[in-house]
Scaffold this motif. Structure first.
Motif, PDB file in Angstrom:
ATOM      1  N   SER A   8      20.692 -15.556  26.907  1.00 60.08           N
ATOM      2  CA  SER A   8      20.004 -14.323  26.529  1.00 60.08           C
ATOM      3  C   SER A   8      19.161 -14.556  25.286  1.00 60.08           C
ATOM      4  N   SER A   9      18.213 -13.668  25.052  1.00 62.66           N
ATOM      5  CA  SER A   9      17.364 -13.777  23.865  1.00 62.66           C
ATOM      6  C   SER A   9      18.194 -13.718  22.592  1.00 62.66           C
ATOM      7  N   SER A 134      16.153 -19.957  34.516  1.00 58.36           N
ATOM      8  CA  SER A 134      15.848 -18.723  33.790  1.00 58.36           C
ATOM      9  C   SER A 134      15.779 -19.087  32.314  1.00 58.36           C
ATOM     10  N   PRO A 136      14.674 -16.966  29.193  1.00 61.74           N
ATOM     11  CA  PRO A 136      14.268 -15.991  28.171  1.00 61.74           C
ATOM     12  C   PRO A 136      14.494 -16.547  26.762  1.00 61.74           C
ATOM     13  N   GLY A 137      13.523 -16.341  25.901  1.00 70.29           N
ATOM     14  CA  GLY A 137      13.630 -16.814  24.527  1.00 70.29           C
ATOM     15  C   GLY A 137      13.253 -18.274  24.329  1.00 70.29           C
ATOM     16  N   ASP A 141       8.914 -19.319  27.663  1.00 64.79           N
ATOM     17  CA  ASP A 141       9.013 -17.927  28.123  1.00 64.79           C
ATOM     18  C   ASP A 141       7.668 -17.225  27.919  1.00 64.79           C
ATOM     19  N   ASN A 142       7.122 -16.697  28.999  1.00 64.90           N
ATOM     20  CA  ASN A 142       5.842 -15.976  28.974  1.00 64.90           C
ATOM     21  C   ASN A 142       4.684 -16.836  28.461  1.00 64.90           C
ATOM     22  N   ASP A 159       8.893 -12.259  36.324  1.00 62.49           N
ATOM     23  CA  ASP A 159       8.660 -11.783  34.961  1.00 62.49           C
ATOM     24  C   ASP A 159       9.939 -11.321  34.263  1.00 62.49           C
ATOM     25  N   THR A 160      11.080 -11.504  34.878  1.00 65.68           N
ATOM     26  CA  THR A 160      12.362 -11.160  34.264  1.00 65.68           C
ATOM     27  C   THR A 160      13.312 -12.351  34.384  1.00 65.68           C
ATOM     28  N   PRO A 161      14.388 -12.381  33.598  1.00 63.60           N
ATOM     29  CA  PRO A 161      15.335 -13.495  33.691  1.00 63.60           C
ATOM     30  C   PRO A 161      16.224 -13.422  34.933  1.00 63.60           C
ATOM     31  N   THR A 193       9.307 -15.654  33.217  1.00 66.39           N
ATOM     32  CA  THR A 193      10.568 -15.813  32.492  1.00 66.39           C
ATOM     33  C   THR A 193      11.617 -16.519  33.342  1.00 66.39           C
ATOM     34  N   SER A 194      11.418 -16.584  34.645  1.00 67.47           N
ATOM     35  CA  SER A 194      12.337 -17.325  35.504  1.00 67.47           C
ATOM     36  C   SER A 194      11.583 -17.831  36.723  1.00 67.47           C
TER      37      SER A 194
END
Length: 198
Positions: A8-9, A134, A136-137, A141-142, A159-161, A193-194
């Protein structure tokens, strides 16, 4: 059943010393990284694209150009040819060395690169994800602006984890993520993001 480590972030911030900004790979001294899905998602980074490709192919391709800007179709064909076929006896014994994708920081396959390595090629069974990541962070990411897919894979960028909400699928090359997507304005640049490969 394949497993994935999702960080997680918040966890990433704690591991990296709080809310410190993550340096962009494009400006880093080692902008060419290899994500080893065959080794549980470890990452190694290098100062040249040559070294990253050699690592990603377990030494089967050692003369790739030093930068992504100098790479071309000939390298793409060699990466596909070096892939261990899915379902083969070699795939069962493979410890890695099949490049299934390369993500790029800039459009037109330029800038920093994130080479993704796996045990074997994909079988294109869209019913399940053969490989997934995946992030994120993470520094990537992005940040993905173009991508290439190898070894018979389809890649699904999300666009999501959690591999859901908005996503795009590619098989082959996509030189500009600003012109793909299923919603208006059809822009998926710097939104991933994933990813999963099938």
């Amino acid at each position: 059943m394949k497993r994935i480590l999702v960080v997680s972030s918040l966890t990433f911030a704690l591991l990296t010393g709080g809310g410190a900004a993550v340096a962009a790979p494009a400006a880093a001294p080692r902008p060419y990284c290899v994500l080893h899905l065959s080794q549980g998602g470890t990452t190694d980074c290098y100062p040249t694209f040559t070294e990253a490709i050699a690592d990603g192919t377990d030494g089967r391709v050692t003369d790739a150009p030093a930068t992504t800007e100098a790479a071309g179709d000939a390298l793409d064909r060699r990466l596909d040819a070096a892939a261990v076929p899915a379902g083969s006896p070699a795939a069962l014994a493979a410890a890695g060395g099949t490049v299934i994708g390369i993500q790029y920081w800039h459009i037109d396959y330029e800038g920093a690169a994130w080479v993704v390595e796996a045990n074997h090629a994909c079988d294109r069974d869209k019913g399940y994800a053969e490989w997934q990541s995946s992030f994120p962070g993470h520094a990537w990411d992005n940040q993905i602006s173009s991508a290439k897919v190898f070894a018979g894979c389809y890649a699904f960028f999300w666009d999501t984890p959690n591999y859901d909400v908005y996503g795009v699928a590619i098989a082959g090359d996509t030189s500009d993520f600003r012109s793909i997507g299923t919603w208006n304005p059809r822009n998926f640049n710097d939104m991933t993001t994933s990813i999963y490969w099938t």
